[in-house]
Motif scaffolding. Structure first.
Motif, PDB file in Angstrom:
ATOM      1  N   GLY A  33      31.361  39.606  42.786  1.00  0.00           N
ATOM      2  CA  GLY A  33      30.602  40.565  42.013  1.00  0.00           C
ATOM      3  C   GLY A  33      29.081  40.790  42.543  1.00  0.00           C
ATOM      4  N   ALA A  80      35.168  39.460  38.306  1.00  0.00           N
ATOM      5  CA  ALA A  80      33.640  39.665  38.669  1.00  0.00           C
ATOM      6  C   ALA A  80      32.981  40.104  37.402  1.00  0.00           C
ATOM      7  N   THR A  81      33.829  40.635  36.422  1.00  0.00           N
ATOM      8  CA  THR A  81      33.127  41.005  34.958  1.00  0.00           C
ATOM      9  C   THR A  81      32.471  39.839  34.207  1.00  0.00           C
ATOM     10  N   PHE A 115      27.566  41.389  37.412  1.00  0.00           N
ATOM     11  CA  PHE A 115      27.998  42.715  36.773  1.00  0.00           C
ATOM     12  C   PHE A 115      27.437  43.379  35.675  1.00  0.00           C
ATOM     13  N   PHE A 132      35.243  46.095  42.292  1.00  0.00           N
ATOM     14  CA  PHE A 132      34.907  44.599  41.920  1.00  0.00           C
ATOM     15  C   PHE A 132      36.381  44.233  41.076  1.00  0.00           C
ATOM     16  N   CYS A 177      36.627  48.875  38.562  1.00  0.00           N
ATOM     17  CA  CYS A 177      37.103  47.464  38.442  1.00  0.00           C
ATOM     18  C   CYS A 177      38.581  47.547  38.531  1.00  0.00           C
TER      19      CYS A 177
END
Lengths: 359, 321
Positions: A135, A165-166, A171, A161, A189
């Motif tokens: 991220g 990564a969220t 992010f 990503f 994403c």
């Protein structure tokens, strides 16, 4: 805009090409036959590179490999929707997209053999190097696209990503910046369902990842990431919005990591073969082949010719990467434009340790 | 007594800690079902399903939530997957973890252990071979520990859990499976803040820690000098007593570290030795360190790490000063 019709809060997903290679009505013009053929070629090259790289890794010819299989449609079709002026900010599982942009397979292999030279040519292609800390590249995508806006350029930036990564702060901070400064950014994403061993369901309680865009004040759309038509269409529309000054879009490509996270990982510890087989039925590469065959654009002979061509490209890239020697002095030369005195002294000592003289 | 690797010794330590103290818990990325990417927590989620948690991919929240868990009476053992990846949590470490005791004038202490695999030597991808212990050692309020053997790993981890204040527990990846040694089955502590004199000698003191211990021991064995070899075991606070007594005794000190040279643990050691042992020294303290460069990717890793010829050269230069 087609993507406006798909509400991420309701879990609606844009799908155009189904798993059997049938195209939904009304989407014929999205990609021409030649476009599909080009995408199929690069996706096949990426898929075959995976096979070769996994074999090489087992032979000790690569350090650690990051398998790409399963995500070729999302990688290739998103880059295909952009122009060469647009910037690409990769994570590390978008090889088909890098190759479309013009990245040399030799450089990919160099990087995977642990040689920094592999990252040297990417910026010239308006592409940042692979990014390992999860991220951390997302704010870079915002910055690059912000500069595009400030400089009055018509280009945009796509930043890739994964679902994992969220969960990282970067992010959210990057998404917020993008919304506030209305940057021409596509937050792409790759939801491949797994962050090493953590399934998507335990990564976030959100129904979709795309819905996170809603909170930052710009659209998010969920697309079938194994469908080149859906990915292409969504990316094209997001790019148009960005070019028109309307700000960012988040695209969640719903896909699957068919292999392990890296060659150091063993999926048998955390997921079933049944699940893997279920996803293989939705494979993005064979889906395109089915589409092409239904239209009499592909047959076994063409497949054999393509595979032979890919083999040749891969073998040449591997040979070139393997004969590229590591330049010892390079580990010192690129930290500063001019080497500070202390580092210069360390460099002199370093040189005295080379060539077997050591002591 | 069973012979264990460091991975097994750490696993056994955590198994015993979780069994003994229900307030202890493990959290981190892939630490549960997967058993950790190095399998250090393997099998623990099955035995202690209410004490082992797979978290989202969020280093900052792993450390920040650990602080909250500890404020409210629990004893988290958090894992950060690699040393290159604790940086998103650096704000939590510096701004809060290290400060709570002082901020509350002793009302709140944080019994938090942050385990971090560290250092190179295994040809890993970028950001998987960092040696940034000096960044952590500079923060007041943190204790920084790095075992170099399976025995020390178990004893230091149990001591860290019982320590009562935050401990950055750094585990050299290279040693994880490369050494097996006898490790007692029962729980025991290796004291925090005490260096280990691996062997005594009179010509020079060699100080090192973590991943380099094994290589340095081999170089010491082949060297034509009487060498006192010290394993720091705790990076912060440093064991002044052991280090300075040895420097005074031998008059010559060689520090060997993996991290870059500038503003490093070796800088601090050298400074303390010169400040406290000046009149006993027969030569200035010598440092054999990493270069002031980014750890190269694997194809260049060997160029960065020290090796036996370089260690012997440094010893000779120190003796012939």
């Amino acid at each position: 805009m087609v993507i406006e019709n798909y509400d991420p809060l309701k879990g609606q997903m844009l799908q155009v090409l189904d798993a059997e290679g049938n195209l939904a009505q009304g989407f014929d013009g999205v990609l021409k036959n030649d476009d599909v053929l080009k995408l199929y070629q690069v996706m096949t090259l990426s898929r075959m590179t995976d096979k070769k790289a996994l074999a090489m890794q087992r032979q000790g010819r690569l350090i650690t490999y990051i398998p790409q299989s399963g995500q070729e449609a999302a990688a290739a079709a998103s880059v295909y929707a952009l122009t060469f002026e647009d910037w690409i900010v990769p994570a590390f599982r978008e090889m088909a997209g890098w190759l479309l942009r013009g990245a040399k397979l030799k450089d990919v292999f160099l990087y995977l053999r642990g040689n920094e030279q592999g990252s040297k040519n990417m910026p010239k292609l308006r592409m940042t190097p692979l990014c390992v800390p999860i991220g951390s590249q997302i704010p870079h995508g915002v910055g690059i696209s912000w500069a595009q806006k400030l400089k009055g350029e018509n280009s945009i930036t796509i930043v890739y990503f994964g679902d994992g990564a969220t969960s990282e702060g970067e992010f959210h901070e990057a998404m917020n910046f993008g919304g506030v400064f209305k940057t021409p950014t596509i937050f792409f994403c790759m939801n491949n369902q797994w962050a090493i061993s953590l399934p998507r369901s335990l990564q976030t309680s959100s129904k979709t990842l795309a819905q996170k865009a809603v909170a930052y004040g710009f659209p998010g759309v969920l697309v079938d990431g194994n469908d080149i038509f859906a990915v292409y269409l969504a990316t094209k529309e997001a790019a148009e919005r960005a070019r028109q000054g309307k700000g960012p879009t988040m695209i969640e490509a719903y896909t699957y990591r068919q292999g392990p996270h890296t060659t150091a990982d063993d999926p048998r510890k955390y997921r079933s073969t049944e699940e893997e087989e279920k996803w293989l039925c939705k494979d993005p590469v064979s889906r395109v082949r089915k589409f092409l065959e239904k239209r009499d654009l592909w047959d076994d002979k063409k497949q054999a010719a393509l595979e032979a061509e890919c083999d040749k490209i891969i073998e040449e890239a591997v040979a070139e990467a393997e004969k590229t020697s590591y330049i010892p002095e390079d580990i010192f030369k690129y930290h500063y434009a001019e080497m500070p005195q202390e580092l210069q002294e360390q460099f002199e000592y370093f040189k005295s340790t080379l060539g077997g003289q050591h002591g | 007594m069973a012979k264990l690797t460091m991975v097994q010794a750490l696993n056994q330590a955590m198994d015993q800690v979780l069994a003994k103290d229900k307030r202890a818990l493990i959290l981190g990325e892939d630490v549960g079902v997967d058993g950790g990417v190095f399998r250090v927590t393997d099998g623990l989620i099955k035995k202690y399903p209410n004490q082992v948690f797979d978290t989202p991919l969020s280093e900052s929240a792993i450390v920040g939530a650990s602080i909250g868990l500890a404020i409210n009476g629990l004893k988290p053992i958090a894992e950060i997957q690699f040393m290159g990846f604790y940086l998103p949590a650096f704000n939590q470490i510096v701004a809060h973890l290290a400060r709570y005791r002082n901020r509350t004038r002793g009302t709140v202490n944080l019994p938090v252990v942050i385990r971090i695999p560290c250092h190179g030597g295994i040809r890993a991808l970028e950001h998987h071979s960092e040696a940034t212990e000096a960044l952590l050692a500079q923060i007041p309020g943190l204790t920084v520990v790095m075992p170099s053997t399976p025995y020390d790993a178990k004893g230091l981890l149990i001591a860290s859990v019982n320590h009562g204040d935050p401990v950055m527990f750094l585990e050299p990846i290279k040693v994880y499976r490369s050494i097996k040694e006898e490790v007692p089955e029962e729980m025991y502590e290796v004291p925090i803040g005490k260096a280990n004199i691996i062997q005594e000698g009179t010509d020079m003191t060699v100080i090192t820690w973590g991943s380099y211990i094994k290589d340095v021991m081999e170089a010491v064995k082949d060297a034509p000098y009487s060498i006192e070899l010290i394993d720091l075991r705790t990076i912060s606070p440093l064991d002044n007593e052991t280090i300075l007594a040895s420097a005074q005794k031998t008059g010559r000190v060689l520090i060997i570290q993996e991290a870059p040279k500038t503003c490093s643990i070796s800088s601090e050691l050298s400074s303390r030795i010169h400040e406290k042992c000046y009149l006993s020294l027969k030569a200035p303290v010598k440092r054999l360190t990493g270069y002031d460069i980014t750890m190269p990717l694997p194809a260049g890793e060997e160029l960065y790490l020290v090796n036996k010829p370089r260690i012997h050269r440094a010893m000779k230069e120190l003796m012939e000063f």
